[in-house]
Design a protein around this motif. Structure first.
Motif, PDB file in Angstrom:
ATOM      1  N   LEU A 137       6.471   8.397  -3.230  1.00 54.91           N
ATOM      2  CA  LEU A 137       4.819   8.777  -3.590  1.00 54.91           C
ATOM      3  C   LEU A 137       4.612   9.043  -4.922  1.00 54.91           C
ATOM      4  CD1 LEU A 137       2.103   8.790  -1.902  1.00 54.91           C
ATOM      5  CD2 LEU A 137       2.534  11.214  -1.775  1.00 54.91           C
ATOM      6  N   ILE A 138       3.671   8.143  -5.631  1.00 54.33           N
ATOM      7  CA  ILE A 138       3.370   8.328  -6.952  1.00 54.33           C
ATOM      8  C   ILE A 138       1.921   8.611  -7.202  1.00 54.33           C
ATOM      9  CG2 ILE A 138       5.344   6.897  -7.737  1.00 54.33           C
ATOM     10  CD1 ILE A 138       3.057   4.627  -8.050  1.00 54.33           C
ATOM     11  N   ASP A 139       1.203   8.554  -6.196  1.00 53.37           N
ATOM     12  CA  ASP A 139      -0.258   8.829  -6.083  1.00 53.37           C
ATOM     13  C   ASP A 139      -0.893   9.032  -4.782  1.00 53.37           C
ATOM     14  OD1 ASP A 139      -3.319   7.520  -7.379  1.00 53.37           O
ATOM     15  OD2 ASP A 139      -2.773   9.422  -7.530  1.00 53.37           O
ATOM     16  N   GLN A 148     -11.277   9.949   4.122  1.00 56.26           N
ATOM     17  CA  GLN A 148     -10.631   9.052   3.365  1.00 56.26           C
ATOM     18  C   GLN A 148      -9.264   9.467   2.489  1.00 56.26           C
ATOM     19  OE1 GLN A 148     -14.196   8.935   0.425  1.00 56.26           O
ATOM     20  NE2 GLN A 148     -13.962   6.897   0.479  1.00 56.26           N
ATOM     21  N   ARG A 149      -8.385   8.624   2.656  1.00 54.74           N
ATOM     22  CA  ARG A 149      -7.005   8.782   2.462  1.00 54.74           C
ATOM     23  C   ARG A 149      -6.557   7.793   1.470  1.00 54.74           C
ATOM     24  NH1 ARG A 149      -8.231  13.056   3.003  1.00 54.74           N
ATOM     25  NH2 ARG A 149      -7.401  14.737   4.421  1.00 54.74           N
ATOM     26  N   LEU A 150      -5.676   8.151   0.557  1.00 53.54           N
ATOM     27  CA  LEU A 150      -5.010   7.166  -0.279  1.00 53.54           C
ATOM     28  C   LEU A 150      -3.657   7.687  -0.682  1.00 53.54           C
ATOM     29  CD1 LEU A 150      -6.361   5.578  -3.477  1.00 53.54           C
ATOM     30  CD2 LEU A 150      -4.191   6.785  -3.718  1.00 53.54           C
ATOM     31  N   PHE A 151      -2.639   6.567  -0.483  1.00 54.28           N
ATOM     32  CA  PHE A 151      -1.124   6.950  -0.822  1.00 54.28           C
ATOM     33  C   PHE A 151      -0.560   5.632  -1.436  1.00 54.28           C
ATOM     34  CE2 PHE A 151      -2.465   8.929   3.346  1.00 54.28           C
ATOM     35  CZ  PHE A 151      -1.730  10.138   3.079  1.00 54.28           C
ATOM     36  N   THR A 152      -0.018   5.959  -2.635  1.00 52.19           N
ATOM     37  CA  THR A 152       0.646   4.815  -3.557  1.00 52.19           C
ATOM     38  C   THR A 152       2.205   5.285  -3.562  1.00 52.19           C
ATOM     39  OG1 THR A 152      -1.428   4.706  -4.725  1.00 52.19           O
ATOM     40  CG2 THR A 152       0.473   3.372  -5.636  1.00 52.19           C
ATOM     41  N   TYR A 153       2.984   4.071  -3.353  1.00 54.28           N
ATOM     42  CA  TYR A 153       4.341   4.237  -3.317  1.00 54.28           C
ATOM     43  C   TYR A 153       4.866   3.300  -4.148  1.00 54.28           C
ATOM     44  CZ  TYR A 153       4.222   7.352   0.914  1.00 54.28           C
ATOM     45  OH  TYR A 153       3.887   8.478   1.697  1.00 54.28           O
ATOM     46  N   SER A 154       6.086   3.426  -4.882  1.00 48.60           N
ATOM     47  CA  SER A 154       6.813   2.484  -5.768  1.00 48.60           C
ATOM     48  C   SER A 154       8.314   2.623  -5.309  1.00 48.60           C
ATOM     49  CB  SER A 154       6.506   3.149  -7.231  1.00 48.60           C
ATOM     50  OG  SER A 154       7.313   2.363  -7.871  1.00 48.60           O
ATOM     51  N   ASP A 155       8.987   1.621  -5.557  1.00 51.38           N
ATOM     52  CA  ASP A 155      10.405   1.940  -5.690  1.00 51.38           C
ATOM     53  C   ASP A 155      10.936   2.478  -6.969  1.00 51.38           C
ATOM     54  OD1 ASP A 155      11.380  -1.781  -6.440  1.00 51.38           O
ATOM     55  OD2 ASP A 155      10.001  -0.313  -7.373  1.00 51.38           O
ATOM     56  N   VAL A 181      -3.335  -2.056   3.646  1.00 49.01           N
ATOM     57  CA  VAL A 181      -2.090  -1.851   2.690  1.00 49.01           C
ATOM     58  C   VAL A 181      -2.035  -2.808   1.779  1.00 49.01           C
ATOM     59  CG1 VAL A 181      -0.469  -2.453   4.395  1.00 49.01           C
ATOM     60  CG2 VAL A 181       0.435  -1.040   2.303  1.00 49.01           C
ATOM     61  N   ASP A 182      -2.018  -2.768   0.606  1.00 46.68           N
ATOM     62  CA  ASP A 182      -1.839  -3.668  -0.403  1.00 46.68           C
ATOM     63  C   ASP A 182      -0.552  -3.775  -1.436  1.00 46.68           C
ATOM     64  OD1 ASP A 182      -5.472  -3.354  -0.890  1.00 46.68           O
ATOM     65  OD2 ASP A 182      -4.309  -5.074   0.213  1.00 46.68           O
ATOM     66  N   SER A 183       0.173  -4.792  -1.578  1.00 48.01           N
ATOM     67  CA  SER A 183       1.002  -4.995  -2.594  1.00 48.01           C
ATOM     68  C   SER A 183       0.415  -4.721  -3.845  1.00 48.01           C
ATOM     69  CB  SER A 183       1.933  -5.964  -2.254  1.00 48.01           C
ATOM     70  OG  SER A 183       2.991  -6.342  -3.252  1.00 48.01           O
ATOM     71  N   ILE A 184       0.774  -3.894  -4.819  1.00 53.13           N
ATOM     72  CA  ILE A 184      -0.124  -4.159  -6.247  1.00 53.13           C
ATOM     73  C   ILE A 184       0.914  -3.889  -7.345  1.00 53.13           C
ATOM     74  CG2 ILE A 184      -2.140  -2.809  -5.289  1.00 53.13           C
ATOM     75  CD1 ILE A 184      -1.033  -0.344  -6.530  1.00 53.13           C
ATOM     76  N   GLY A 185       2.335  -4.422  -7.004  1.00 53.18           N
ATOM     77  CA  GLY A 185       3.308  -4.083  -7.956  1.00 53.18           C
ATOM     78  C   GLY A 185       3.575  -5.501  -8.705  1.00 53.18           C
ATOM     79  N   LYS A 234      12.537   1.113  -9.611  1.00 53.34           N
ATOM     80  CA  LYS A 234      12.235   0.206 -10.721  1.00 53.34           C
ATOM     81  C   LYS A 234      10.961   0.344 -11.073  1.00 53.34           C
ATOM     82  CE  LYS A 234      16.496  -2.634 -10.097  1.00 53.34           C
ATOM     83  NZ  LYS A 234      16.854  -3.923 -10.050  1.00 53.34           N
ATOM     84  N   GLY A 235       9.931   0.561 -10.134  1.00 55.72           N
ATOM     85  CA  GLY A 235       8.403   0.255 -10.465  1.00 55.72           C
ATOM     86  C   GLY A 235       7.996  -1.005 -10.067  1.00 55.72           C
ATOM     87  N   ASP A 236       8.860  -2.099  -9.628  1.00 58.17           N
ATOM     88  CA  ASP A 236       8.392  -3.269  -9.438  1.00 58.17           C
ATOM     89  C   ASP A 236       7.643  -3.559  -8.168  1.00 58.17           C
ATOM     90  OD1 ASP A 236      11.528  -4.756 -10.719  1.00 58.17           O
ATOM     91  OD2 ASP A 236       9.654  -4.068 -11.810  1.00 58.17           O
ATOM     92  N   HIS A 237       8.173  -2.942  -7.038  1.00 55.76           N
ATOM     93  CA  HIS A 237       7.547  -2.863  -5.692  1.00 55.76           C
ATOM     94  C   HIS A 237       6.626  -1.804  -5.483  1.00 55.76           C
ATOM     95  CE1 HIS A 237      11.221  -5.660  -4.804  1.00 55.76           C
ATOM     96  NE2 HIS A 237      10.263  -6.295  -4.704  1.00 55.76           N
ATOM     97  N   VAL A 238       5.318  -1.920  -5.466  1.00 49.72           N
ATOM     98  CA  VAL A 238       4.378  -0.899  -5.277  1.00 49.72           C
ATOM     99  C   VAL A 238       3.473  -1.262  -4.274  1.00 49.72           C
ATOM    100  CG1 VAL A 238       2.726   0.708  -6.551  1.00 49.72           C
ATOM    101  CG2 VAL A 238       4.769  -0.263  -7.918  1.00 49.72           C
ATOM    102  N   PHE A 239       3.108  -0.283  -3.347  1.00 52.09           N
ATOM    103  CA  PHE A 239       2.158  -0.724  -2.348  1.00 52.09           C
ATOM    104  C   PHE A 239       1.111   0.666  -2.264  1.00 52.09           C
ATOM    105  CE2 PHE A 239       3.629   1.870   1.100  1.00 52.09           C
ATOM    106  CZ  PHE A 239       4.932   1.954   1.049  1.00 52.09           C
TER     107      PHE A 239
END
Length: 366
Positions: free
Chosen positions: A251-253, A299-306, A334-338, A308-313
């Motif tokens: 979890l990054i955000d 309202q809820r927001l969660f941002t996750y990353s692998d 849920v959106d892929s944003i990486g 390397k930071g390539d795969h982010v959703f």
């Protein structure tokens, strides 16, 4: 009927559901061929004796390895090449594509089962009309009478006309499934019951389970039901996030304060389902007034990353109450944003259609 007897019957019904869901899943996995006729047969031994396979033209390596213990279920399968071109060239008449049998016995009792798939052809206006017939029967052929039956459970109405049959040998008796069930299946029933009871007491639910966790749908229902409805001003958002990939996601955000964030939500491990519940105080007004109801709640927001930071959703959810011009809606995505795409989806799995309008979101990653 006393409590113990009633409890056993309830457990038996749950066990039947487990077996039935397992058979349905097997049928879906089994029935994949487009050029192959596939026959799946489930044999239910409803007798107190082990029944032995004495004769069959199903492909089995050793008859002795096909014994079915008392009150147990076994399966057999057969396949046959289906030639679409040959069927199209047939003149009116009948063509047999599957013709199989087996005999199961215990002492002087014996059940003979046979099945055939016949495609009947008749003259049509431009070409012959094809009608598949899934023939099957189970009958007692021993010196002593034995109740036998067969049932067509599912079939493909289009070529290659694969099908699934259930064969029952003997009469089902209440309580016998529980007495002969595997410990794994019994444990899954006990776990679902205990989880439900535990979560009635502890409303702040969170945890992790492997993706192979049995009865996951029942577990989700129990978690959602445990959140309660007595406080109509507190909306609970229940999240089940399944990481089907081989990567860790951190979890990054989030729009939740770190001190209030569930620890399990901070890391999604591979092949694991993470679940947690987030509560929001929401002051819902009468639908005739629109000021407060027009805004989004919970309202809820969660941002996750692998790593390397390539795969982010990013996961976002909210709820909008009903107004005179707008129906109540539970929004989720849920959106892929990486820079590299990751497959992801969200499903509204459960909702409470009255205040506090709690909801459960099922999220699949990979």
């Amino acid at each position: 009927m006393n409590y113990e007897q009633e409890s056993q019957l309830i457990k038996e019904e749950k066990l039947k559901t487990i077996y039935e869901n397992r058979k349905i899943a097997d049928w879906k996995n089994f029935n994949q061929g487009k050029n192959t006729i596939e026959l799946l047969v489930y044999i239910h031994n409803n007798t107190p004796e082990t029944i032995q396979l004495t004769e069959t033209d199903f492909e089995v390596e050793d008859l002795s390895e096909c014994d079915i213990p008392p009150y147990s279920i076994a399966s057999m399968g057969a396949q046959s090449r289906f030639n679409h071109d040959r069927l199209g060239a047939l003149s009116p008449g009948n063509k047999t594509f599957i013709d199989k049998f087996f005999k199961y016995a215990a002492g002087d009792k014996q059940c003979h089962f046979d099945t055939r798939l016949v495609v009947k052809s008749s003259f049509g206006v431009f070409e012959p009309t094809r009608t598949p017939v899934w023939d099957h029967q189970a009958r007692s052929t021993g010196r002593k009478s034995l109740i036998c039956s067969s049932q067509l459970r599912n079939r493909d109405l289009q070529a290659p006309y694969s099908y699934w049959l259930d064969v029952h040998i003997g009469t089902e008796q209440p309580g016998t499934l529980i007495a002969n069930a595997s410990q794994t299946d019994l444990d899954s029933i006990e776990l679902a019951e205990q989880t439900y009871l535990d979560n009635l007491e502890y409303s702040e639910s969170e945890g992790k389970h492997p993706t192979s966790f049995p009865n996951m749908d029942d577990f989700k229902d129990a978690i959602f039901a445990s959140q309660g409805t007595t406080n109509i001003t507190t909306t609970t958002a229940v999240f089940f996030i399944t990481n089907n990939t081989s990567e860790n996601f951190k979890l990054i955000d989030s729009n939740i304060h770190p001190e209030h964030l569930h620890p399990v939500a901070k890391l999604l491990r591979p092949k694991e389902t993470t679940y947690f519940c987030e509560k929001t105080v929401s002051n819902f007004l009468d639908p005739s007034t629109t000021d407060q109801n027009n805004r989004a709640h919970a309202q809820r927001l969660f941002t996750y990353s692998d790593a390397k930071g390539d795969h982010v959703f990013q996961i976002t959810t909210d709820f909008r109450p009903e107004t005179p011009t707008h129906a109540k809606t539970w929004n989720h995505k849920v959106d892929s944003i990486g820079v590299a795409h990751v497959s992801c989806s969200s499903t509204l799995n459960n909702t409470l259609n009255r205040a506090p309008y709690s909801y459960l979101i099922d999220i699949q990653i990979g």
